[in-house]
Design a protein around this motif. Structure first.
Motif, PDB file in Angstrom:
ATOM      1  N   ALA A  83       0.688  -1.035   0.053  1.00  0.00           N
ATOM      2  CA  ALA A  83       0.057   0.082  -0.120  1.00  0.00           C
ATOM      3  C   ALA A  83       0.794   1.209  -0.046  1.00  0.00           C
ATOM      4  O   ALA A  83       0.471   2.416  -0.715  1.00  0.00           O
ATOM      5  CB  ALA A  83      -1.049  -0.025   1.231  1.00  0.00           C
ATOM      6  N   GLY A  84       1.951   1.443   0.775  1.00  0.00           N
ATOM      7  CA  GLY A  84       2.869   2.229   0.600  1.00  0.00           C
ATOM      8  C   GLY A  84       3.390   2.617  -0.673  1.00  0.00           C
ATOM      9  O   GLY A  84       3.940   3.658  -0.781  1.00  0.00           O
ATOM     10  N   ALA A  85       3.501   1.814  -1.423  1.00  0.00           N
ATOM     11  CA  ALA A  85       4.042   1.966  -3.025  1.00  0.00           C
ATOM     12  C   ALA A  85       3.067   2.967  -3.719  1.00  0.00           C
ATOM     13  O   ALA A  85       3.510   3.327  -4.809  1.00  0.00           O
ATOM     14  CB  ALA A  85       4.499   0.856  -3.526  1.00  0.00           C
ATOM     15  N   ARG A  86       1.707   2.751  -3.488  1.00  0.00           N
ATOM     16  CA  ARG A  86       0.793   3.267  -4.336  1.00  0.00           C
ATOM     17  C   ARG A  86       0.313   4.688  -3.948  1.00  0.00           C
ATOM     18  O   ARG A  86      -0.742   5.192  -4.470  1.00  0.00           O
ATOM     19  CB  ARG A  86      -0.277   2.295  -4.567  1.00  0.00           C
ATOM     20  CG  ARG A  86      -1.172   2.164  -3.584  1.00  0.00           C
ATOM     21  CD  ARG A  86      -2.195   1.083  -3.974  1.00  0.00           C
ATOM     22  NE  ARG A  86      -3.204   0.617  -2.771  1.00  0.00           N
ATOM     23  CZ  ARG A  86      -4.402   1.279  -2.554  1.00  0.00           C
ATOM     24  NH1 ARG A  86      -4.846   2.239  -3.208  1.00  0.00           N
ATOM     25  NH2 ARG A  86      -5.094   0.818  -1.606  1.00  0.00           N
ATOM     26  N   ARG A  87       0.513   5.148  -2.734  1.00  0.00           N
ATOM     27  CA  ARG A  87       0.018   6.455  -2.206  1.00  0.00           C
ATOM     28  C   ARG A  87       1.233   7.240  -1.661  1.00  0.00           C
ATOM     29  O   ARG A  87       2.022   6.990  -0.908  1.00  0.00           O
ATOM     30  CB  ARG A  87      -1.031   6.081  -1.003  1.00  0.00           C
ATOM     31  CG  ARG A  87      -1.241   7.471  -0.253  1.00  0.00           C
ATOM     32  CD  ARG A  87      -2.291   7.260   0.709  1.00  0.00           C
ATOM     33  NE  ARG A  87      -2.412   8.219   1.722  1.00  0.00           N
ATOM     34  CZ  ARG A  87      -3.265   8.339   2.417  1.00  0.00           C
ATOM     35  NH1 ARG A  87      -4.385   7.473   2.574  1.00  0.00           N
ATOM     36  NH2 ARG A  87      -3.611   9.414   3.231  1.00  0.00           N
ATOM     37  N   ILE A  88       1.123   8.591  -2.137  1.00  0.00           N
ATOM     38  CA  ILE A  88       2.401   9.490  -1.635  1.00  0.00           C
ATOM     39  C   ILE A  88       1.890  10.671  -1.240  1.00  0.00           C
ATOM     40  O   ILE A  88       1.056  11.234  -2.104  1.00  0.00           O
ATOM     41  CB  ILE A  88       3.506   9.438  -2.882  1.00  0.00           C
ATOM     42  CG1 ILE A  88       4.200   8.292  -3.086  1.00  0.00           C
ATOM     43  CG2 ILE A  88       4.373  10.552  -2.534  1.00  0.00           C
ATOM     44  CD1 ILE A  88       5.026   8.098  -4.094  1.00  0.00           C
ATOM     45  N   GLU A  89       2.084  11.256  -0.254  1.00  0.00           N
ATOM     46  CA  GLU A  89       1.651  12.584  -0.062  1.00  0.00           C
ATOM     47  C   GLU A  89       2.277  13.741  -0.393  1.00  0.00           C
ATOM     48  O   GLU A  89       3.689  13.709  -0.220  1.00  0.00           O
ATOM     49  CB  GLU A  89       1.461  12.702   1.858  1.00  0.00           C
ATOM     50  CG  GLU A  89       0.708  11.643   2.313  1.00  0.00           C
ATOM     51  CD  GLU A  89      -0.824  11.549   1.880  1.00  0.00           C
ATOM     52  OE1 GLU A  89      -1.295  12.780   1.456  1.00  0.00           O
ATOM     53  OE2 GLU A  89      -1.513  10.568   1.857  1.00  0.00           O
ATOM     54  N   LEU A  90       1.745  14.823  -0.956  1.00  0.00           N
ATOM     55  CA  LEU A  90       2.400  15.964  -1.270  1.00  0.00           C
ATOM     56  C   LEU A  90       2.310  16.948  -0.205  1.00  0.00           C
ATOM     57  O   LEU A  90       1.247  16.889   0.449  1.00  0.00           O
ATOM     58  CB  LEU A  90       1.845  16.437  -2.662  1.00  0.00           C
ATOM     59  CG  LEU A  90       2.303  15.565  -3.904  1.00  0.00           C
ATOM     60  CD1 LEU A  90       2.012  16.224  -5.315  1.00  0.00           C
ATOM     61  CD2 LEU A  90       3.860  15.048  -4.018  1.00  0.00           C
ATOM     62  N   PRO A  91       3.068  18.174  -0.178  1.00  0.00           N
ATOM     63  CA  PRO A  91       3.061  19.057   0.595  1.00  0.00           C
ATOM     64  C   PRO A  91       1.416  19.782   0.474  1.00  0.00           C
ATOM     65  O   PRO A  91       0.890  19.945  -0.664  1.00  0.00           O
ATOM     66  CB  PRO A  91       3.969  20.218   0.496  1.00  0.00           C
ATOM     67  CG  PRO A  91       5.139  19.455  -0.073  1.00  0.00           C
ATOM     68  CD  PRO A  91       4.252  18.304  -0.986  1.00  0.00           C
ATOM     69  N   PRO A  92       0.770  20.162   1.386  1.00  0.00           N
ATOM     70  CA  PRO A  92      -0.534  20.885   1.467  1.00  0.00           C
ATOM     71  C   PRO A  92      -0.390  22.456   0.848  1.00  0.00           C
ATOM     72  O   PRO A  92       0.948  22.931   0.949  1.00  0.00           O
ATOM     73  CB  PRO A  92      -0.948  20.836   2.754  1.00  0.00           C
ATOM     74  CG  PRO A  92      -0.065  20.851   3.628  1.00  0.00           C
ATOM     75  CD  PRO A  92       1.154  19.890   2.986  1.00  0.00           C
ATOM     76  N   ALA A  93      -1.269  22.866   0.190  1.00  0.00           N
ATOM     77  CA  ALA A  93      -1.330  24.065  -0.229  1.00  0.00           C
ATOM     78  C   ALA A  93      -1.202  25.425   1.079  1.00  0.00           C
ATOM     79  O   ALA A  93      -1.860  25.077   2.032  1.00  0.00           O
ATOM     80  CB  ALA A  93      -2.247  24.737  -1.235  1.00  0.00           C
ATOM     81  N   GLY A  94      -0.240  26.214   1.030  1.00  0.00           N
ATOM     82  CA  GLY A  94      -0.354  27.160   1.951  1.00  0.00           C
ATOM     83  C   GLY A  94      -0.967  28.401   1.499  1.00  0.00           C
ATOM     84  O   GLY A  94      -1.477  28.571   0.400  1.00  0.00           O
ATOM     85  N   GLU A  95      -0.902  29.282   2.501  1.00  0.00           N
ATOM     86  CA  GLU A  95      -1.589  30.796   1.974  1.00  0.00           C
ATOM     87  C   GLU A  95      -0.979  31.523   0.897  1.00  0.00           C
ATOM     88  O   GLU A  95      -1.427  32.254   0.367  1.00  0.00           O
ATOM     89  CB  GLU A  95      -1.452  31.523   3.437  1.00  0.00           C
ATOM     90  CG  GLU A  95      -2.525  31.162   4.495  1.00  0.00           C
ATOM     91  CD  GLU A  95      -2.810  32.113   5.341  1.00  0.00           C
ATOM     92  OE1 GLU A  95      -2.230  33.303   5.204  1.00  0.00           O
ATOM     93  OE2 GLU A  95      -3.520  31.784   6.463  1.00  0.00           O
ATOM     94  N   HIS A  96       0.383  31.520   0.780  1.00  0.00           N
ATOM     95  CA  HIS A  96       1.174  31.803  -0.300  1.00  0.00           C
ATOM     96  C   HIS A  96       0.619  31.307  -1.762  1.00  0.00           C
ATOM     97  O   HIS A  96       0.513  32.014  -2.730  1.00  0.00           O
ATOM     98  CB  HIS A  96       2.607  31.748  -0.414  1.00  0.00           C
ATOM     99  CG  HIS A  96       3.047  30.258  -0.445  1.00  0.00           C
ATOM    100  ND1 HIS A  96       2.544  29.039   0.408  1.00  0.00           N
ATOM    101  CD2 HIS A  96       3.852  29.770  -1.074  1.00  0.00           C
ATOM    102  CE1 HIS A  96       3.178  28.194  -0.017  1.00  0.00           C
ATOM    103  NE2 HIS A  96       3.915  28.327  -0.889  1.00  0.00           N
ATOM    104  N   VAL A  97       0.214  29.928  -1.701  1.00  0.00           N
ATOM    105  CA  VAL A  97      -0.263  29.369  -2.870  1.00  0.00           C
ATOM    106  C   VAL A  97      -1.758  29.849  -3.260  1.00  0.00           C
ATOM    107  O   VAL A  97      -2.271  30.371  -4.325  1.00  0.00           O
ATOM    108  CB  VAL A  97      -0.351  27.855  -2.791  1.00  0.00           C
ATOM    109  CG1 VAL A  97      -1.347  27.417  -4.011  1.00  0.00           C
ATOM    110  CG2 VAL A  97       1.084  27.463  -2.685  1.00  0.00           C
ATOM    111  N   ALA A  98      -2.537  29.991  -2.147  1.00  0.00           N
ATOM    112  CA  ALA A  98      -3.896  30.647  -2.382  1.00  0.00           C
ATOM    113  C   ALA A  98      -3.862  32.063  -2.516  1.00  0.00           C
ATOM    114  O   ALA A  98      -4.806  32.535  -3.721  1.00  0.00           O
ATOM    115  CB  ALA A  98      -4.605  30.609  -0.879  1.00  0.00           C
TER     116      ALA A  98
END
Length: 430
Positions: free
Chosen positions: A124-139
């Motif tokens: 299961a670990g090979a098929r799911r990878i977390e990316l950083p969440p969007a911050g206020e600078h992205v918004a």
């Protein structure tokens, strides 16, 4: 070793079949499912059926309150579904290199390989990878109106011409997250392939983009594309990222310089509508339609057209493509991600498959597929499934059953990264 009485030893299929025979068998497999089962047997069998031959599937709309995702296999003319708990409570924001990008109401992003897991020999670990969440600078870069986080929820506040708040704000719902944060995420390579993977994100409405190195960065970095209008498409081509705005102007990202450079001389072909961009045989391709109207009958007709250019040329320019040989182009309408490759059984060569017709009845809720012959320009529209209705198909996804770590041993890197490395060069017409 002495075998128990009455028990015969099983043949060693891995070393018992010559390579040319394995390749011959692989070419005769009737479907993508058969190819997947063949590849899962062992390393020599996997090497005999390269990743490039896997036919893509149509990713169907799914309910965020459910964990069931539907796919339509064109070559087998049937729908099948998978249980994917990771999609619950998320909205898709990209399909790239066989992986889905999913975003939740907190603007946290998950990369998911829907075809890996236990069935493909990966955990299961090979098929799911977390990316950083969007911050206020992205918004702030993505939205023209102020966006704040209140008690863990993103809130959009409307302002007047003087910057004053018109209302107390409204909570951004899941279905609106792509309009405010990540509209589409494109990968430079599969994140489990063993090489660096960069995620480049097109924002809701901005001339800036956001990127992060998967598994390395803990936050998104903003970059100015130097385009005059909002980015409408991002393509990974020739180991570079391209940002294309709504007018067709292109900016190229160089990792060495860490900045974007405009290509002012590469204007889009005149009269080409509904543009979609992709890499094929190392060149940037643009797919669209030439439209002609009749004022007398109040009708219009269109024919699909393909143009290509080599970004390495001193003065890149678009040239008309009338023949793509043994290739097939798979073009998405909802997601901008498109790609090329050789076909498995039942897919036509020298053909464009559109996930939805370029022009159709907006009130017709039956999913339809448009198939275009590149040489003749003729197209046909077929219903994907008579009983299947709903919003537009999300786009194409090519099953990536590869488990990272050993791909270089069989020299399949070109099949894993982005588009397939197919033979035959398109014929260009100036």
């Amino acid at each position: 070793m002495v075998q128990p009485p009455g028990r015969r030893s099983l043949p060693d299929w891995r070393s018992g079949l010559p390579e040319d025979l394995l390749e011959s068998i692989g070419k005769r497999l009737a479907s993508g499912h058969d190819a997947a089962a063949f590849r899962s047997a062992c390393s020599p069998w996997r090497a005999a059926v390269p990743f490039a031959i896997f036919g893509p599937l149509l990713l169907l709309p799914f309910d965020a309150d459910s964990d069931r995702v539907g796919f339509y296999c064109v070559s087998e003319k049937k729908v099948f579904s998978k249980t994917l708990p990771d999609v619950r409570g998320k909205v898709p924001c990209g399909s790239s290199c066989g992986w889905l990008a999913l975003m939740d109401e907190a603007a946290a992003v998950t990369l998911l390989n829907p075809f890996a897991g236990a069935g493909a020999g990966a955990g299961a670990g090979a098929r799911r990878i977390e990316l950083p969440p969007a911050g206020e600078h992205v918004a702030a870069a993505s939205s023209s109106e102020p966006v704040y986080k209140v008690h863990g929820r993103w809130v959009l506040r409307s302002t007047d011409d003087y910057g004053g708040d018109i209302d107390a704000g409204r909570v951004i719902k899941l279905q609106d997250m792509r309009d405010v944060f990540f509209r589409e995420i494109v990968l430079s390579a599969p994140p489990d392939a063993g090489s660096e993977c960069v995620a480049m994100a097109m924002l809701g409405c901005s001339t800036e983009v956001a990127f992060c190195r998967v598994g390395v960065d803990n936050a998104w970095t903003l970059l100015d594309t130097k385009l005059d209008f909002s980015v409408a498409s991002i393509v990974h081509c020739q180991d570079k990222f391209l940002a294309i705005d709504y007018t067709g102007e292109i900016s190229v990202f160089s990792s060495n310089a860490g900045a974007w450079t405009l290509l002012p001389s590469l204007s889009p072909p005149a009269g080409l509508c509904h543009r979609s961009y992709l890499e094929s045989n190392g060149e940037l391709h643009i797919v669209g339609a030439m439209v002609s109207t009749s004022h007398e009958t109040q009708t219009f007709t269109y024919s699909s057209a393909i143009y290509a250019c080599n970004l390495h040329d001193r003065t890149p320019e678009w040239s008309r493509v009338k023949d793509i040989g043994d290739q097939t182009l798979f073009v998405s309408k909802h997601f901008n991600g498109s790609f090329s490759g050789t076909s498995v059984s039942e897919y036509k060569e020298n053909t464009i498959y559109f996930s939805e017709p370029l022009y159709g009845d907006p009130y017709d809720m039956v999913h339809r597929l448009e198939i275009v012959d590149v040489v003749t320009g003729r197209s046909e529209v077929k219903p994907v499934h008579e009983k299947m209705q709903g919003s537009e198909i999300l786009g194409w996804i090519r099953p990536n059953l590869w488990k990272g770590g050993g791909y270089s041993e069989h020299k399949e890197k070109s099949q894993i990264e982005g588009t397939s490395n197919v033979t035959g060069s398109p014929k260009h017409e100036m």
